[in-house]
Design a protein around this motif. Structure first.
Motif, PDB file in Angstrom:
ATOM      1  N   PRO A   8     -64.107 147.754 131.891  1.00 24.60           N
ATOM      2  CA  PRO A   8     -63.980 147.924 133.337  1.00 24.60           C
ATOM      3  C   PRO A   8     -63.953 146.548 134.021  1.00 24.60           C
ATOM      4  O   PRO A   8     -64.420 145.578 133.417  1.00 24.60           O
ATOM      5  N   PRO A   9     -63.482 146.420 135.268  1.00 24.15           N
ATOM      6  CA  PRO A   9     -62.946 147.497 136.091  1.00 24.15           C
ATOM      7  C   PRO A   9     -61.518 147.863 135.691  1.00 24.15           C
ATOM      8  O   PRO A   9     -60.911 147.212 134.848  1.00 24.15           O
ATOM      9  N   PHE A  10     -61.021 148.914 136.348  1.00 21.01           N
ATOM     10  CA  PHE A  10     -59.691 149.414 136.051  1.00 21.01           C
ATOM     11  C   PHE A  10     -58.780 149.249 137.264  1.00 21.01           C
ATOM     12  O   PHE A  10     -59.247 149.206 138.404  1.00 21.01           O
ATOM     13  N   THR A  11     -57.482 149.131 136.997  1.00 19.57           N
ATOM     14  CA  THR A  11     -56.503 149.114 138.092  1.00 19.57           C
ATOM     15  C   THR A  11     -55.355 150.044 137.712  1.00 19.57           C
ATOM     16  O   THR A  11     -55.211 150.434 136.549  1.00 19.57           O
ATOM     17  N   ILE A  12     -54.558 150.378 138.715  1.00 18.28           N
ATOM     18  CA  ILE A  12     -53.329 151.131 138.468  1.00 18.28           C
ATOM     19  C   ILE A  12     -52.157 150.174 138.687  1.00 18.28           C
ATOM     20  O   ILE A  12     -52.067 149.529 139.738  1.00 18.28           O
ATOM     21  N   GLY A  13     -51.294 150.058 137.685  1.00 17.80           N
ATOM     22  CA  GLY A  13     -50.089 149.241 137.827  1.00 17.80           C
ATOM     23  C   GLY A  13     -48.883 150.143 138.041  1.00 17.80           C
ATOM     24  O   GLY A  13     -48.721 151.135 137.325  1.00 17.80           O
ATOM     25  N   VAL A  14     -48.057 149.804 139.033  1.00 17.99           N
ATOM     26  CA  VAL A  14     -46.873 150.613 139.340  1.00 17.99           C
ATOM     27  C   VAL A  14     -45.642 149.711 139.280  1.00 17.99           C
ATOM     28  O   VAL A  14     -45.576 148.695 139.970  1.00 17.99           O
ATOM     29  N   ASP A  15     -44.685 150.069 138.436  1.00 16.56           N
ATOM     30  CA  ASP A  15     -43.431 149.318 138.351  1.00 16.56           C
ATOM     31  C   ASP A  15     -42.345 150.156 139.019  1.00 16.56           C
ATOM     32  O   ASP A  15     -41.872 151.150 138.459  1.00 16.56           O
ATOM     33  N   LEU A  16     -41.978 149.741 140.229  1.00 14.68           N
ATOM     34  CA  LEU A  16     -41.006 150.500 141.014  1.00 14.68           C
ATOM     35  C   LEU A  16     -39.599 150.016 140.676  1.00 14.68           C
ATOM     36  O   LEU A  16     -39.173 148.941 141.121  1.00 14.68           O
ATOM     37  N   GLY A  17     -38.900 150.782 139.865  1.00 10.05           N
ATOM     38  CA  GLY A  17     -37.543 150.409 139.480  1.00 10.05           C
ATOM     39  C   GLY A  17     -36.519 151.250 140.218  1.00 10.05           C
ATOM     40  O   GLY A  17     -36.868 152.225 140.896  1.00 10.05           O
ATOM     41  N   GLY A  18     -35.266 150.897 140.099  1.00  9.22           N
ATOM     42  CA  GLY A  18     -34.207 151.606 140.813  1.00  9.22           C
ATOM     43  C   GLY A  18     -34.081 153.063 140.388  1.00  9.22           C
ATOM     44  O   GLY A  18     -33.747 153.928 141.202  1.00  9.22           O
ATOM     45  N   ILE A  72     -54.686 149.147 143.332  1.00  9.49           N
ATOM     46  CA  ILE A  72     -53.358 149.529 142.858  1.00  9.49           C
ATOM     47  C   ILE A  72     -52.445 148.332 143.074  1.00  9.49           C
ATOM     48  O   ILE A  72     -52.453 147.728 144.150  1.00  9.49           O
ATOM     49  N   GLY A  73     -51.682 147.975 142.041  1.00 12.72           N
ATOM     50  CA  GLY A  73     -50.713 146.887 142.188  1.00 12.72           C
ATOM     51  C   GLY A  73     -49.317 147.443 141.999  1.00 12.72           C
ATOM     52  O   GLY A  73     -49.073 148.205 141.060  1.00 12.72           O
ATOM     53  N   ILE A  74     -48.420 147.105 142.897  1.00 15.43           N
ATOM     54  CA  ILE A  74     -47.047 147.603 142.796  1.00 15.43           C
ATOM     55  C   ILE A  74     -46.092 146.423 142.707  1.00 15.43           C
ATOM     56  O   ILE A  74     -46.066 145.569 143.596  1.00 15.43           O
ATOM     57  N   GLY A  75     -45.348 146.361 141.624  1.00 19.78           N
ATOM     58  CA  GLY A  75     -44.302 145.347 141.476  1.00 19.78           C
ATOM     59  C   GLY A  75     -42.991 145.972 141.912  1.00 19.78           C
ATOM     60  O   GLY A  75     -42.600 147.026 141.415  1.00 19.78           O
ATOM     61  N   ALA A  76     -42.327 145.346 142.880  1.00 17.77           N
ATOM     62  CA  ALA A  76     -41.112 145.940 143.431  1.00 17.77           C
ATOM     63  C   ALA A  76     -40.177 144.834 143.897  1.00 17.77           C
ATOM     64  O   ALA A  76     -40.633 143.760 144.278  1.00 17.77           O
TER      65      ALA A  76
END
Lengths: 321, 321
Positions: A8-18, A72-76
């Motif tokens: 821990p700790p935990f995160t949410i990774g979001v890869d926003l693709g087309g 939450i981390g979002i790569g976009a």
């Protein structure tokens, strides 16, 4: 869960693709606990955000991590970390700007950070990868486009509007004859992107009579991967193409070094799979070209993030920025 | 005291030059309360440090500022702010490295910060000058040499060994025929330093038959100041020289912008006195050359620090870093 020991700790990774939006729950050392995806092409951005929030909630419930998610981390593409918005992204199905941070925080009540893919890669390398413990480095992302994430004195450089590190559009004499998609000539992108390498392949094949297995590949089917595979099999023209690409990256890096005095330069992304053939000429050209202050002082490395999950891990690291 | 209204806290700024060491007590908005100097050429660095400490103490006593000095800032060539040492400075009379921070702190018991002149200029502009309130800007110092102080996201970039911002040694095609003192070709220094401008003057006079008052100046007596004065008097060749210099600075700035996305670029130093003739072509070349993301987004400014005291004010601002 794929790992026995979790940190821990935990995160949410979001890869926003087309096409797809892939997301995962990740622990503090980069273990992926669970992964899921939704289609990006929903009728409205509200539909997409509702669906993503619902599926992230379900993942957190299943993993029994309620209250243990630090962010939450979002790569976009075109994500501006200072405004929390996606600005003018041409390959997403919704109109810009998109207030992504607000949309996720209001739905999930979890601190959310967004950034562009190259910056996410840099933070990912610093958090879980090749740059662990480094305070000064540059990640060069090599793929459909060429980007950069610059960390100096431990900070990821963002700049006035989040457009720091656009190193794919720094121009060099070695590319002065190449027109870039940005409308200018000479950008590093025209050499080191996937299309840049295919351009070099066409050029090198045209000016030489030497035998090459690359001649059997129809022009439209040429890829950096095929060049790399031919080079590994001993094809001399393919080796020359990657040698030229690596040397250009080395000369470019010599100029970048004078801006931020990095201790390492890291290659990331699909085209970086050729790192074992790109890095030796890159290092040599850097040391031949750089100001004495930087000569022999910079390490050149390949990303240490698992290829398949690199983008998600980069995104998952953003809350640690 | 020169000012009626003073704004605490106070700092001491020290400008360590090859001949003299000038120092002053400065308030938080850049008012100089008192100024003094000692010769730099003392037999040993210990003599110099003893004398400087003694005279700073005396200044603090006279001003009745005992206990009100927040820090000492020293601007010096080759000063590494992370180690607190001067490293390999060729124009100082003592052997390097010199542990300057320790030497002053042990003598005066006041927090001391050192940095190179270009970085001190950047912090000076942010604290009292043209960059007040800005979080993203680049100071280009134009003088005997060309340097840079880069502030990104509110931080002065230092880098692995304090060598970030060496923009005088970034190379460009417009200077590819010029050999730099660093042994390489194409450095911005070869165009925009005092000697660079004199080089351009010799070249432009040689390739033209046009009348120019610059032809009356013996080659060894040419200076950027004389070129500037001739240009202001309407001399066309002199105007061309500064136009060329400004355009090169603009093209260079277009590449720098892609690294750190600045909102302003500030010219500082002796040669920057020609800013009114350098900035218009610089701005134009920048906007002609830069990637669309930066076009028309960067302000070009002349330093707002009083010329005579600019180096001291830069140094005095270092404790606010």
């Amino acid at each position: 869960m794929e790992q026995n020991t979790l940190y821990p700790p935990f995160t949410i990774g979001v890869d926003l693709g087309g096409t797809n939006t892939v997301f995962a729950a990740v622990d503090s050392v980069g273990h992926i606990l669970a992964k899921d995806s939704i289609p990006t092409k929903t009728p409205t951005i509200e539909n997409w955000a509702d669906l993503l929030a619902q599926r992230i909630s379900a993942m957190i419930d299943t993993l029994r991590l309620d209250g243990q998610i630090d962010g939450i981390g979002i790569g976009a593409p075109c994500a501006n970390s200072s405004t929390g918005c996606i600005e003018a992204a041409t390959n997403l199905p919704w109109p810009s700007p998109i207030p992504l941070v607000n949309m996720m925080e209001s739905r999930l009540g979890i601190h959310t950070v967004i950034s562009n893919d190259a910056n996410a890669a840099a933070i990912g390398e610093m958090t879980y990868g090749a740059a662990a413990g480094l305070r000064n480095f540059i990640v060069i992302t090599l793929g459909t486009s060429v980007g950069g994430g610059i960390v100096c004195d431990g900070h990821l450089l963002s700049g006035t509007r989040g457009f720091a590190g656009e190193i794919g559009h720094i121009t060099f004499p070695f590319a002065s004859d190449r027109l870039c998609s940005c409308g200018r000539h000479g950008c590093l992108h025209t050499i080191a992107s996937a299309e840049g390498i295919c351009h070099t392949a066409r050029k090198f094949l045209a000016i030489s009579d030497a035998q090459s297995t690359l001649r059997d590949i129809p022009e439209k089917e040429m890829t950096p991967r095929k060049v790399y595979e031919a080079a590994k099999s001993g094809d001399l023209i393919a080796q020359d193409i990657l040698d030229f690409t690596g040397r250009c990256l080395g000369k470019a890096s010599a100029e970048f070094a004078a801006m931020t005095d990095p201790e390492a330069i890291i290659l990331f992304g699909g085209v970086a799979k050729a790192a074992d053939l790109l890095i030796p000429p890159m290092r040599e050209a850097f040391n031949d070209t750089a100001l004495f202050l930087y000569k022999d002082r910079v390490r050149f490395m390949h990303s240490k993030l698992d290829d398949a999950d690199a983008a998600i891990l980069g995104a998952a690291s953003l809350p640690y920025m």
